[in-house]
Design a protein around this motif. Structure first.
Motif, PDB file in Angstrom:
ATOM      1  N   LEU A 115       8.058  13.461   2.576  1.00  0.00           N
ATOM      2  CA  LEU A 115       7.826  14.736   1.900  1.00  0.00           C
ATOM      3  C   LEU A 115       7.899  15.904   2.882  1.00  0.00           C
ATOM      4  CD1 LEU A 115       7.157  15.917  -0.845  1.00  0.00           C
ATOM      5  CD2 LEU A 115       4.732  15.630  -0.329  1.00  0.00           C
ATOM      6  N   TYR A 116       7.194  15.781   4.004  1.00  0.00           N
ATOM      7  CA  TYR A 116       7.034  16.915   4.920  1.00  0.00           C
ATOM      8  C   TYR A 116       7.997  16.916   6.087  1.00  0.00           C
ATOM      9  CZ  TYR A 116       2.848  18.571   2.640  1.00  0.00           C
ATOM     10  OH  TYR A 116       1.984  19.098   1.738  1.00  0.00           O
ATOM     11  N   PHE A 125      -0.796  11.751  -5.144  1.00  0.00           N
ATOM     12  CA  PHE A 125       0.391  11.912  -4.312  1.00  0.00           C
ATOM     13  C   PHE A 125       1.539  12.512  -5.123  1.00  0.00           C
ATOM     14  CE2 PHE A 125       4.457  10.520  -2.575  1.00  0.00           C
ATOM     15  CZ  PHE A 125       4.380  11.112  -1.320  1.00  0.00           C
ATOM     16  N   ILE A 176      -1.854  -1.289  14.675  1.00  0.00           N
ATOM     17  CA  ILE A 176      -2.403  -0.260  13.783  1.00  0.00           C
ATOM     18  C   ILE A 176      -1.434   0.919  13.684  1.00  0.00           C
ATOM     19  CG2 ILE A 176      -4.305   1.404  13.444  1.00  0.00           C
ATOM     20  CD1 ILE A 176      -5.243  -1.443  12.936  1.00  0.00           C
ATOM     21  N   ILE A 224       4.056   2.818   8.421  1.00  0.00           N
ATOM     22  CA  ILE A 224       4.485   2.328   7.105  1.00  0.00           C
ATOM     23  C   ILE A 224       3.730   3.049   5.995  1.00  0.00           C
ATOM     24  CG2 ILE A 224       4.495   0.308   5.559  1.00  0.00           C
ATOM     25  CD1 ILE A 224       4.834  -1.427   8.143  1.00  0.00           C
ATOM     26  N   ILE A 225       2.412   3.120   6.140  1.00  0.00           N
ATOM     27  CA  ILE A 225       1.564   3.660   5.078  1.00  0.00           C
ATOM     28  C   ILE A 225       1.809   5.151   4.870  1.00  0.00           C
ATOM     29  CG2 ILE A 225      -0.848   4.086   4.433  1.00  0.00           C
ATOM     30  CD1 ILE A 225      -1.442   1.520   6.216  1.00  0.00           C
ATOM     31  N   LEU A 226       2.045   5.868   5.983  1.00  0.00           N
ATOM     32  CA  LEU A 226       2.194   7.327   5.885  1.00  0.00           C
ATOM     33  C   LEU A 226       3.647   7.755   5.655  1.00  0.00           C
ATOM     34  CD1 LEU A 226      -0.370   8.449   8.608  1.00  0.00           C
ATOM     35  CD2 LEU A 226      -0.705   8.272   6.125  1.00  0.00           C
ATOM     36  N   GLN A 227       4.547   6.776   5.505  1.00  0.00           N
ATOM     37  CA  GLN A 227       5.964   7.077   5.265  1.00  0.00           C
ATOM     38  C   GLN A 227       6.171   8.040   4.075  1.00  0.00           C
ATOM     39  OE1 GLN A 227       8.553   5.831   7.317  1.00  0.00           O
ATOM     40  NE2 GLN A 227       9.711   7.407   6.257  1.00  0.00           N
ATOM     41  N   PRO A 228       5.467   7.822   2.952  1.00  0.00           N
ATOM     42  CA  PRO A 228       5.662   8.745   1.823  1.00  0.00           C
ATOM     43  C   PRO A 228       5.375  10.205   2.202  1.00  0.00           C
ATOM     44  CG  PRO A 228       4.412   6.825   1.109  1.00  0.00           C
ATOM     45  CD  PRO A 228       4.530   6.727   2.601  1.00  0.00           C
ATOM     46  N   LEU A 229       4.357  10.434   3.045  1.00  0.00           N
ATOM     47  CA  LEU A 229       4.040  11.797   3.476  1.00  0.00           C
ATOM     48  C   LEU A 229       5.098  12.329   4.426  1.00  0.00           C
ATOM     49  CD1 LEU A 229       0.204  11.453   3.862  1.00  0.00           C
ATOM     50  CD2 LEU A 229       1.389  13.078   2.380  1.00  0.00           C
ATOM     51  N   ALA A 284      -5.262  -1.634  -0.249  1.00  0.00           N
ATOM     52  CA  ALA A 284      -5.922  -1.333   1.030  1.00  0.00           C
ATOM     53  C   ALA A 284      -6.836  -2.492   1.448  1.00  0.00           C
ATOM     54  CB  ALA A 284      -6.710  -0.033   0.931  1.00  0.00           C
ATOM     55  N   ASP A 340       1.851   0.750  13.981  1.00  0.00           N
ATOM     56  CA  ASP A 340       2.959   0.306  13.120  1.00  0.00           C
ATOM     57  C   ASP A 340       2.559   0.385  11.642  1.00  0.00           C
ATOM     58  OD1 ASP A 340       4.501  -0.244  15.304  1.00  0.00           O
ATOM     59  OD2 ASP A 340       4.241  -2.423  15.221  1.00  0.00           O
ATOM     60  N   LEU A 341       1.346  -0.086  11.341  1.00  0.00           N
ATOM     61  CA  LEU A 341       0.869  -0.064   9.953  1.00  0.00           C
ATOM     62  C   LEU A 341       0.764   1.377   9.444  1.00  0.00           C
ATOM     63  CD1 LEU A 341      -1.951  -2.777  10.089  1.00  0.00           C
ATOM     64  CD2 LEU A 341       0.394  -3.041   9.229  1.00  0.00           C
ATOM     65  N   ASN A 342       0.223   2.253  10.288  1.00  0.00           N
ATOM     66  CA  ASN A 342       0.083   3.660   9.898  1.00  0.00           C
ATOM     67  C   ASN A 342       1.432   4.299   9.592  1.00  0.00           C
ATOM     68  OD1 ASN A 342      -2.386   5.006   9.512  1.00  0.00           O
ATOM     69  ND2 ASN A 342      -2.936   4.616  11.643  1.00  0.00           N
ATOM     70  N   ALA A 370       1.972   1.773  -3.455  1.00  0.00           N
ATOM     71  CA  ALA A 370       0.865   2.239  -4.300  1.00  0.00           C
ATOM     72  C   ALA A 370       0.585   3.722  -4.057  1.00  0.00           C
ATOM     73  CB  ALA A 370      -0.384   1.399  -4.038  1.00  0.00           C
ATOM     74  N   MET A 414      -4.178   1.061  -5.668  1.00  0.00           N
ATOM     75  CA  MET A 414      -4.118   1.491  -4.277  1.00  0.00           C
ATOM     76  C   MET A 414      -5.253   0.908  -3.439  1.00  0.00           C
ATOM     77  SD  MET A 414      -3.647   5.413  -3.168  1.00  0.00           S
ATOM     78  CE  MET A 414      -5.398   5.597  -3.479  1.00  0.00           C
ATOM     79  N   LEU A 455       0.840  -1.208   0.000  1.00  0.00           N
ATOM     80  CA  LEU A 455       0.000   0.000   0.000  1.00  0.00           C
ATOM     81  C   LEU A 455       0.872   1.253   0.000  1.00  0.00           C
ATOM     82  CD1 LEU A 455      -2.699   1.405   0.105  1.00  0.00           C
ATOM     83  CD2 LEU A 455      -2.788   0.979   2.571  1.00  0.00           C
ATOM     84  N   GLN A 456       1.933   1.232   0.781  1.00  0.00           N
ATOM     85  CA  GLN A 456       2.860   2.372   0.798  1.00  0.00           C
ATOM     86  C   GLN A 456       3.366   2.670  -0.620  1.00  0.00           C
ATOM     87  OE1 GLN A 456       7.233   2.224   1.707  1.00  0.00           O
ATOM     88  NE2 GLN A 456       6.519   2.827   3.737  1.00  0.00           N
ATOM     89  N   PHE A 494       7.917  16.395  11.492  1.00  0.00           N
ATOM     90  CA  PHE A 494       7.041  17.242  12.304  1.00  0.00           C
ATOM     91  C   PHE A 494       5.560  17.035  11.978  1.00  0.00           C
ATOM     92  CE2 PHE A 494       7.317  19.894   8.570  1.00  0.00           C
ATOM     93  CZ  PHE A 494       6.084  20.502   8.505  1.00  0.00           C
TER      94      PHE A 494
END
Ligand SMILES: [Ca+2]
Ligand SMILES: [Ca+2]
Lengths: 118, 118
Positions: B111-112, A22, B97, B103-108, B9, B99-101, A15, B5, A12-13, B115
């Motif tokens: 980027l940011y 994104f 959950i 991984i999933i939010l790593q791309p964000l 999910a 840990d999963l978050n 994707a 995607m 998912l990451q 913080f």
């Protein structure tokens, strides 16, 4: 065999990084970063946003001065096409993340009922 | 072709429902639901938790009375092995959950910067 949960999370990451919304966010972010004037304004805007959020979370009063400062920066931000494009791209990605979260957390909602969503 | 995607999910959703920690949570939840006494205590506990959380979010004062009520129910909850087992199962799933978050939010985060995590 069942899909490994962490493999599924990494898929998912990947994707998400390949998702057009994104990719657009990334591009808009880089456009703002590359323009010193826009970057400064965007950083100021984020700084004030976080300051107000922290105040609210700590139960501190938002002063007349805080509101004026915020309004002034919002007006400037709204006139910068690079920043408004970035904020629209952010909104699309936030919606997408919200949709994904709904799917992923469905098993928990099925267990506890919709009141756990907030 | 890139992984869709939403397919990714749903694959993750399925992996969560099959995860041993989630299965254990489901079982503990059903054990509490099947015991009228434990169920009532658990519902009371959740009710008070939500009441206090709402008060804090709205900037309302937590009274001495609120604290006493909460402490009393926590003491009762801690003495109920079915509820404590449920709460431990919840904690494991919450960590999972989290840990999963991550991984999933790593791309964000890439980027940011870190913080944005809070
Ligand atoms: Ca400019
Ligand atoms: Ca009992």
């Amino acid at each position: 065999m069942a899909t490994n949960m962490y493999d599924a999370a990494y898929a998912l990451q990947k994707a998400i990084t390949e998702n057009p919304d994104f990719q657009a966010l990334k591009q808009q972010y880089q456009i703002v970063q590359a323009d010193p004037q826009a970057k400064q304004l965007f950083d100021q805007f984020r700084g004030i946003q976080m300051e107000l959020q922290n105040k609210m979370m700590q139960g501190q009063e938002i002063t007349e001065m805080d509101n004026m400062k915020a309004q002034q920066i919002v007006m400037q931000v709204q006139q910068d096409p690079k920043i408004t494009a970035l904020m629209q791209a952010e909104q699309r990605v936030n919606m997408l993340i919200g949709d994904l979260n709904k799917i992923i957390l469905q098993p928990l909602e099925d267990l506890y009922g919709p009141f756990m969503q907030s």
